[in-house]
Design a protein around this motif. Structure first.
Motif, short mmCIF file in Angstrom:
data_model
loop_
_atom_site.label_atom_id
_atom_site.label_comp_id
_atom_site.label_asym_id
_atom_site.label_seq_id
_atom_site.Cartn_x
_atom_site.Cartn_y
_atom_site.Cartn_z
N PRO A 1 0.83 -1.21 0.00
CA PRO A 1 0.00 0.00 0.00
C PRO A 1 0.87 1.26 0.00
N VAL A 2 0.32 2.34 -0.59
CA VAL A 2 1.04 3.61 -0.69
C VAL A 2 0.10 4.75 -0.32
N VAL A 3 0.61 5.66 0.51
CA VAL A 3 -0.12 6.90 0.82
C VAL A 3 0.62 8.05 0.18
N LEU A 4 -0.03 8.73 -0.77
CA LEU A 4 0.54 9.91 -1.42
C LEU A 4 -0.10 11.15 -0.81
N TRP A 5 0.72 12.02 -0.24
CA TRP A 5 0.21 13.23 0.40
C TRP A 5 0.70 14.44 -0.40
N PHE A 6 -0.21 15.17 -0.96
CA PHE A 6 0.11 16.36 -1.76
C PHE A 6 -0.03 17.60 -0.88
N TRP A 7 1.06 18.31 -0.70
CA TRP A 7 1.06 19.47 0.18
C TRP A 7 1.82 20.64 -0.46
N ALA A 8 1.66 21.81 0.13
CA ALA A 8 2.40 23.01 -0.29
C ALA A 8 3.01 23.65 0.95
N PRO A 9 4.19 24.25 0.83
CA PRO A 9 4.87 24.80 2.00
C PRO A 9 4.08 25.88 2.73
N TRP A 10 3.30 26.65 2.04
CA TRP A 10 2.57 27.76 2.65
C TRP A 10 1.16 27.37 3.11
N CYS A 11 0.78 26.09 2.95
CA CYS A 11 -0.56 25.61 3.26
C CYS A 11 -0.72 25.40 4.77
N ALA A 12 -1.62 26.22 5.40
CA ALA A 12 -1.84 26.09 6.84
C ALA A 12 -2.47 24.75 7.20
N VAL A 13 -3.41 24.26 6.36
CA VAL A 13 -4.03 22.95 6.62
C VAL A 13 -2.98 21.84 6.57
N CYS A 14 -2.07 21.95 5.62
CA CYS A 14 -1.00 20.93 5.51
C CYS A 14 -0.18 20.88 6.79
N LYS A 15 0.15 22.05 7.32
CA LYS A 15 0.95 22.09 8.55
C LYS A 15 0.18 21.48 9.73
N SER A 16 -1.12 21.71 9.77
CA SER A 16 -1.91 21.16 10.87
C SER A 16 -2.03 19.64 10.79
N GLN A 17 -1.84 19.07 9.61
CA GLN A 17 -1.97 17.62 9.45
C GLN A 17 -0.66 16.86 9.68
N VAL A 18 0.41 17.60 9.93
CA VAL A 18 1.71 16.94 10.13
C VAL A 18 1.65 15.91 11.26
N PRO A 19 1.12 16.21 12.45
CA PRO A 19 1.08 15.20 13.51
C PRO A 19 0.31 13.94 13.12
#
Length: 234
Positions: A127-145
């Motif tokens: 299985p593979v999880v592909l996570w598409f993020w952007a450096p300036w994305c606040a939602v992306c930062k909140s999902q790090v944990p």
């Protein structure tokens, strides 16, 4: 009248007795000589019955420890060799392991944030999880944990690949350094975004071991994402 004293040996009866003893002694000596000759003849291979002598065969000497050890070792080695041959035949009958089929979703090449080449085929077969993020994305930062927690829990069974885009390589690399445990790809031109049809971030595409999509969503709920990852991890 003068008397004559006769010497004991001159007495007639004693002379006769001595004469009788000599032949007897000679007979014994002759018998011993014949017996000795007969023993020699038996030793030379003549018939023991003809000479009157008995012949005793000595028991055969036991094999030396070295010979016994060599014999036992040889039989043991032969047995092991047989087992080894059976094992080799068994392995040959099984044949080579089938090659992993690379699904269409993983047939791509990219570059990691460290500048190394990455082939999607390298994570095929699980299985593979592909996570598409952007450096300036606040939602992306909140999902790090949430993402790093899933990596810690399922990282041995599931491949986690981050795709950083919509910004410059330096900014993408800086964000990736704060999210350990994933293989982060640098996609400043958005090629991988377009290939997977991603129009917003943060977005997830979860593939099962066969390459089929188990989840495709933007702004995925943490609980929903965790449930899908647990399912594909088995």
């Amino acid at each position: 009248m003068t008397s004559r004293v006769q010497h004991p040996e001159s007495h007639p009866s004693r002379r006769y007795a001595g004469a009788a003893i000599r032949p007897a002694v000679l007979g014994v000596v002759a018998a011993l000589a014949l017996a000795a000759c007969g023993g020699a003849e038996v030793a030379d291979g003549s018939d023991p019955a003809a000479s009157g002598a008995s012949r005793t065969e000595s028991p055969s000497a036991p094999a030396s420890p070295a010979e016994s050890s060599s014999s036992e070792t040889g039989s043991t080695t032969s047995g092991k060799g047989g087992e080894g041959a059976k094992g080799a035949k068994s392995q040959q009958s099984e044949g080579p392991a089938p090659e992993t089929v690379v699904p269409a979703a993983l047939q791509f090449q990219a570059t990691t944030v460290s500048g190394d080449a990455f082939d999607g085929a390298s994570v095929a077969g699980r299985p593979v999880v592909l996570w598409f993020w952007a450096p300036w994305c606040a939602v992306c930062k909140s999902q790090v944990p949430t993402v790093t927690g899933l990596v810690d829990q399922y990282g041995d069974d599931v491949a986690f690949v981050g795709v950083g885009g919509l910004d410059g390589t330096d900014a993408i690399r800086a964000f990736a350094d704060d999210v350990p445990g994933l293989t982060h790809l640098s996609d400043p031109s958005g090629d991988l975004y377009q290939r997977f049809g991603i129009s917003e971030q943060s977005s997830f595409v979860v593939l099962d071991a066969a390459g089929g999509e188990a989840l495709r969503t933007g702004y995925a709920d943490d609980d929903a994402l965790s449930a899908v990852v647990a399912d594909v991890a088995g």
